[in-house]
Design a protein around this motif. Structure first.
Motif, PDB file in Angstrom:
ATOM      1  N   ARG A 539      42.227  25.949  48.583  1.00 46.79           N
ATOM      2  CA  ARG A 539      43.318  25.949  47.464  1.00 46.79           C
ATOM      3  C   ARG A 539      43.268  27.345  46.543  1.00 46.79           C
ATOM      4  O   ARG A 539      44.242  27.256  45.893  1.00 46.79           O
ATOM      5  CB  ARG A 539      43.008  24.722  46.548  1.00 46.79           C
ATOM      6  N   LEU A 540      42.287  27.967  46.721  1.00 48.65           N
ATOM      7  CA  LEU A 540      42.382  29.334  45.869  1.00 48.65           C
ATOM      8  C   LEU A 540      43.385  30.509  46.556  1.00 48.65           C
ATOM      9  O   LEU A 540      43.478  31.419  46.002  1.00 48.65           O
ATOM     10  CB  LEU A 540      40.856  29.820  46.064  1.00 48.65           C
ATOM     11  N   LYS A 541      43.721  30.003  47.762  1.00 47.17           N
ATOM     12  CA  LYS A 541      44.576  31.056  48.358  1.00 47.17           C
ATOM     13  C   LYS A 541      45.983  31.149  47.652  1.00 47.17           C
ATOM     14  O   LYS A 541      46.552  30.068  47.369  1.00 47.17           O
ATOM     15  CB  LYS A 541      44.832  30.679  50.003  1.00 47.17           C
ATOM     16  N   PRO A 542      46.456  32.319  47.188  1.00 47.96           N
ATOM     17  CA  PRO A 542      47.694  32.314  46.578  1.00 47.96           C
ATOM     18  C   PRO A 542      48.961  31.840  47.350  1.00 47.96           C
ATOM     19  O   PRO A 542      48.834  32.102  48.592  1.00 47.96           O
ATOM     20  CB  PRO A 542      48.024  33.893  46.384  1.00 47.96           C
ATOM     21  N   GLY A 543      49.489  30.919  46.879  1.00 47.68           N
ATOM     22  CA  GLY A 543      50.798  30.162  47.482  1.00 47.68           C
ATOM     23  C   GLY A 543      50.370  29.119  48.211  1.00 47.68           C
ATOM     24  O   GLY A 543      51.165  28.270  48.922  1.00 47.68           O
ATOM     25  N   SER A 544      48.868  28.563  48.108  1.00 51.10           N
ATOM     26  CA  SER A 544      48.618  27.513  49.101  1.00 51.10           C
ATOM     27  C   SER A 544      49.254  26.043  48.323  1.00 51.10           C
ATOM     28  O   SER A 544      49.141  25.092  48.942  1.00 51.10           O
ATOM     29  CB  SER A 544      46.975  27.527  49.304  1.00 51.10           C
ATOM     30  N   ALA A 545      49.417  26.086  47.015  1.00 51.49           N
ATOM     31  CA  ALA A 545      49.846  24.846  46.248  1.00 51.49           C
ATOM     32  C   ALA A 545      50.386  25.508  45.050  1.00 51.49           C
ATOM     33  O   ALA A 545      50.592  26.574  44.695  1.00 51.49           O
ATOM     34  CB  ALA A 545      48.491  24.152  45.824  1.00 51.49           C
ATOM     35  N   ASP A 547      51.254  26.354  41.151  1.00 53.17           N
ATOM     36  CA  ASP A 547      50.030  27.104  40.590  1.00 53.17           C
ATOM     37  C   ASP A 547      49.213  26.359  39.597  1.00 53.17           C
ATOM     38  O   ASP A 547      47.977  26.525  39.226  1.00 53.17           O
ATOM     39  CB  ASP A 547      50.840  28.037  39.685  1.00 53.17           C
ATOM     40  N   ASP A 548      49.769  25.213  39.065  1.00 55.23           N
ATOM     41  CA  ASP A 548      49.007  24.155  38.346  1.00 55.23           C
ATOM     42  C   ASP A 548      47.876  23.740  38.943  1.00 55.23           C
ATOM     43  O   ASP A 548      46.730  23.496  38.387  1.00 55.23           O
ATOM     44  CB  ASP A 548      49.936  22.986  37.862  1.00 55.23           C
ATOM     45  N   LEU A 549      47.930  23.101  40.229  1.00 56.03           N
ATOM     46  CA  LEU A 549      46.858  22.955  41.054  1.00 56.03           C
ATOM     47  C   LEU A 549      45.983  23.899  41.356  1.00 56.03           C
ATOM     48  O   LEU A 549      44.663  23.475  40.998  1.00 56.03           O
ATOM     49  CB  LEU A 549      47.352  22.032  42.535  1.00 56.03           C
ATOM     50  N   ILE A 550      46.324  25.181  41.645  1.00 54.68           N
ATOM     51  CA  ILE A 550      45.175  26.156  42.149  1.00 54.68           C
ATOM     52  C   ILE A 550      44.503  26.501  40.524  1.00 54.68           C
ATOM     53  O   ILE A 550      43.286  26.665  40.624  1.00 54.68           O
ATOM     54  CB  ILE A 550      46.088  27.321  42.269  1.00 54.68           C
ATOM     55  N   LEU A 551      45.278  26.302  39.297  1.00 50.09           N
ATOM     56  CA  LEU A 551      44.589  26.629  38.170  1.00 50.09           C
ATOM     57  C   LEU A 551      43.505  25.579  37.963  1.00 50.09           C
ATOM     58  O   LEU A 551      42.326  25.798  37.436  1.00 50.09           O
ATOM     59  CB  LEU A 551      45.554  26.859  36.961  1.00 50.09           C
ATOM     60  N   GLU A 552      43.543  24.479  38.040  1.00 51.77           N
ATOM     61  CA  GLU A 552      42.753  23.139  37.851  1.00 51.77           C
ATOM     62  C   GLU A 552      41.716  23.489  39.002  1.00 51.77           C
ATOM     63  O   GLU A 552      40.522  23.189  38.495  1.00 51.77           O
ATOM     64  CB  GLU A 552      43.330  21.982  38.252  1.00 51.77           C
ATOM     65  N   VAL A 553      41.775  23.836  40.163  1.00 51.03           N
ATOM     66  CA  VAL A 553      40.799  24.358  40.878  1.00 51.03           C
ATOM     67  C   VAL A 553      39.789  25.218  40.530  1.00 51.03           C
ATOM     68  O   VAL A 553      38.429  25.014  40.739  1.00 51.03           O
ATOM     69  CB  VAL A 553      41.431  24.837  42.232  1.00 51.03           C
ATOM     70  N   VAL A 554      40.493  26.281  40.008  1.00 54.05           N
ATOM     71  CA  VAL A 554      39.467  27.329  39.374  1.00 54.05           C
ATOM     72  C   VAL A 554      38.854  26.870  38.106  1.00 54.05           C
ATOM     73  O   VAL A 554      37.500  27.214  38.065  1.00 54.05           O
ATOM     74  CB  VAL A 554      40.471  28.591  38.645  1.00 54.05           C
TER      75      VAL A 554
END
Length: 749
Positions: A539-545, A547-554
């Motif tokens: 999910r860290l790959k840009p564009g994989s999901a 932005d809100d989800l990627i941010l929560e992963v971080v």
């Protein structure tokens, strides 16, 4: 005399459940031999009120009955009647019509002084007009008889044709309203009957009845103040004669007050009807209608208060009127009306407060007026629940007022409502209020009492309810006993972090887990058991999901990185390069940058991950580039991270120190170099005219570095005078050259 009814046309009544029959009557006077002598045609209408018509009525049967009983309607129009009845059956009453119905002339009961034994007849209207030219009592009698006629809407069309009658009524009201409250009230009632229908507003405006009503109201309010002053003077006297006089005055005052409030009520009803025209409403505002209405809120008569609150509700949709209500402290006076036994007054008051609750300052007044516990008590009343909940929701949007809910029975009631929903969809007002309250620590503790959290988790996971999970996420952010309760639910939450679940639901679950900074929680075990590392990395790959989800992963990675074994596990999986790639892609988003830098900050605490970050990646170079970012939070996290790196790695420590030197002294170095070049002074240049300042070796000289406070140099000498100017802000900051080629331009969020 011969009478002939011409063919009719049918229509529906605009406001009532009734049919309107329009027809013409031709009357002819015949001579002795039967020849026509005089003829006259007149347009008439008949209203057929359908009291029995409701949603279950058989319109076909009712149509046949109407045609049979009304001789004006030809049997051939049966189909048309049926269609009109069907339309009336399906037509919904608008709020305006319902409000009109509440203040219909038929709802007014006669008051003492105008009750008459005789029944008025439209054919004797001229006699009643003649009475308006007699003494006051006869004027009252004439006006009362005309009022009887005006109360029947069928007579209004005919009355409006009698300009002499209306002109006489307007003249008497204008000249004699101060002489008799009964006379003023009765004539105002007549014009109110006309104002109940929009098509007659022009007539009422023509005679300037609205302006006259404003004058009457203003005068009566001044009279009321005088009465209050007079009664107050004798109230505390010890003299028995004065006490008796006071009691007598009090009885007289109560009698006058009843009549005055009747007059105020009908005058305000008339103005409320005329206020349908926004231009007329603006004229009222310019004459201080809001201040008058707020002043009347001190009265006790519930019917008068209903009209006043209805009027204020209508006015409150305009900013200027809302500001006037804030200025006159209307909320404080409205608060005393809650709760009350008059259901309609209570409901209208809540609707007005809802309109006002969109304003921050007025919400503050509501809290000061102790409305939170009052509104909380109204949640038990199903009829007032939704309005009360909406107002409480608006109040709960302000963090200052959230804690006040913990001291009321509001939260236990809300929780019962949530659980009573079962598997049905929850009202958005209910869950929205719960989400807001869950963001407060005191409220969160009340919510989680007993099995509160357990029941919420059960509903959220079973129904995949995003809003309930959002509420749970807010609960999870509070340190202390509330956060510890989540230890039993970590596994349930982690199990939702899969590609099969909806992204918006996963976002809330990740956010909840990321909030769980609990020392007793074994994050390494959670990551392994639920195989979260591959999911997080993908999910860290840009564009994989989204932005809100990627941010929560971080954020989640930042939370688990506190654990040494977790940080090592993540570094081994290749998450650090993925974070750098994401940082490069999201460099314009301050939130992303700050959270990624925070992950690095957590990882440099552990030797295994610190070595990976420092020796195998370009993360320190990115951090150096960001340590002078416009965003204060990013600068703070960067500097803290770089300080740790500098402490453990000598090579990067020199680079960091050099970059800080460049930043803090860059402007001075540039200024000195430019000055020497302009003046041709050679002492800063070598034999080949190359500037020492431009030479990288000069930055390796330790004597040029200042101590941390920026005052004393490494050899103990004082720093140059310009540094004092720089500290005081007399020298502005300048940009710096990016040594490593990572050019970021991040503005404050």
């Amino acid at each position: 005399m011969k009478r002939k009814d011409e063919s009719c046309t049918l229509d529906v009544h605009p406001t009532e459940k009734a049919l309107v029959v329009h027809y013409e009557v031709e009357a002819t006077i015949l001579g002795e031999l039967g020849e026509a002598m005089i003829g006259e045609r007149k347009e008439c209408q008949k209203i057929i009120r359908l009291k029995s018509l409701n949603a279950h009525t058989d319109t076909s049967s009712l149509a046949r009955k109407v045609v049979e009983e009304c001789r004006l309607i030809h049997p051939s129009k049966l189909r048309e009647v049926e269609q009109l009845l069907f339309y009336l059956q399906k037509r919904k009453d608008s709020n305006d019509n319902q409000e009109k119905k509440r203040i219909s002339p038929r709802d007014f009961t006669p008051y003492a002084g105008v009750e008459l034994d005789e029944e008025a007849s439209i054919n004797r209207i001229d006699e009643y007009v003649e009475l308006l030219y007699e003494d006051v009592q006869e004027k009252i009698r004439g006006a009362t008889l005309i009022f009887q006629l005006a109360r029947n809407p069928d007579n209004l069309e005919e009355l409006i044709q009698n300009e002499a009658a209306l002109g006489a009524l307007a003249r008497v009201l204008r000249e004699d309203w101060k002489q008799s409250v009964d006379l003023a009230t009765t004539i105002t009632y007549i014009f109110f009957c006309f104002s109940s229908f929009s098509q007659f507003h022009g007539l009422v405006t023509h005679f300037k009845i609205g302006a006259l009503c404003m004058n009457i109201i203003e005068h009566e309010l001044k009279r009321y103040d005088l009465w209050q002053d007079e009664l107050g003077e004798d109230k505390f006297s010890d003299n028995q004669n004065l006490k008796k006089e006071h009691e007598k005055s009090l009885r007289k005052y109560q009698s006058l007050l009843i009549k005055q409030e009747q007059l105020l009520r009908v005058a305000l009803c008339l103005l409320l009807n005329l206020a349908e025209d926004t231009r007329t409403e603006l004229k009222m505002r310019n004459k201080n209608i809001v201040h008058m209405l707020v002043k009347i809120l001190d009265r006790e008569d519930e019917e008068l208060l209903l009209v006043v609150v209805s009027f204020l509700k209508k006015l409150s949709i305009f900013l200027e009127n809302k500001n006037d209500m804030a200025e006159t402290l209307a909320v404080e006076k409205l608060a005393r009306l809650l709760p009350c036994e008059h259901e309609e007054l209570q409901s209208t008051t809540l609707r007005l407060l809802l309109n006002l609750s969109f304003d921050t300052s007025l919400r503050s007044q509501m809290v000061q007026a102790a409305l939170v516990p009052k509104l909380s008590s109204l949640l038990a009343d199903e009829a007032q629940r939704q309005l009360s909940m909406c107002i409480l929701y608006h109040i709960s949007m302000d963090d200052r007022f959230k804690s006040m809910f913990a001291d009321t029975d509001c939260i236990p009631q809300l929780m019962r409502m949530v659980f009573d929903c079962g598997e049905e969809k929850m009202d958005v007002e209910l869950i929205s209020l719960c989400i807001n309250l869950a963001a407060n620590k005191s409220d969160a503790q009340v919510i989680c009492e007993g099995n509160g959290l357990k029941m919420l988790m059960k509903r959220a996971l079973k129904l995949k309810d995003v809003l309930v999970m959002k509420m749970i996420r807010n609960l999870s952010q509070h340190n202390g006993p509330t956060k510890s309760l989540f230890l039993d639910h970590v596994g349930d939450l982690a199990a939702q972090i899969t590609e099969d679940e909806a992204e918006e639901f996963v976002i809330e679950c990740l956010g909840t887990l990321a909030n769980l900074t609990i020392p007793d929680l074994d994050w390494a075990l959670v990551l392994k058991e639920y195989k979260l590392v591959p999911y997080l990395k993908d999910r860290l790959k840009p564009g994989s999901a989204e932005d809100d989800l990627i941010l929560e992963v971080v954020i989640m990675i930042g939370t688990v990185s506190v654990d040494d074994s977790c940080a090592a596990m993540l570094a081994k999986s290749g998450i650090i390069p993925a974070l750098i790639e994401l940082l490069n892609a999201q460099q314009e988003d301050d939130e992303f940058v700050c959270q990624i830098v925070y992950v690095f900050y957590q990882m440099v605490f552990h030797k295994a991950t610190r070595d990976v970050i420092v020796k195998e990646t370009q993360a320190p170079a990115y951090l150096i580039d960001l340590m002078h970012d416009n965003n204060a939070e990013i600068r703070k996290v960067c500097n803290n991270t770089l300080d740790i790196i500098a402490e453990y790695d000598e090579e990067w420590g020199k680079k960091i120190q050099t970059e800080k030197f460049r930043w803090y002294n860059g402007q001075w170095l540039e200024m000195v170099e430019n000055r020497q070049m302009d003046e041709g002074e050679p002492f800063l240049f070598g034999e080949d005219a190359e500037s020492f300042i431009g030479n990288g070796e000069i930055l390796e000289r330790p004597d040029l570095f200042y101590s941390p406070d920026g005052i004393i140099s490494a050899d103990g000498a004082l720093s140059p005078d310009f540094y004092t100017d720089f500290q005081s802000g007399e020298l502005g900051q300048t940009g710096f050259m990016n040594r490593y080629g990572f050019g970021f331009n991040i503005s404050d969020a």
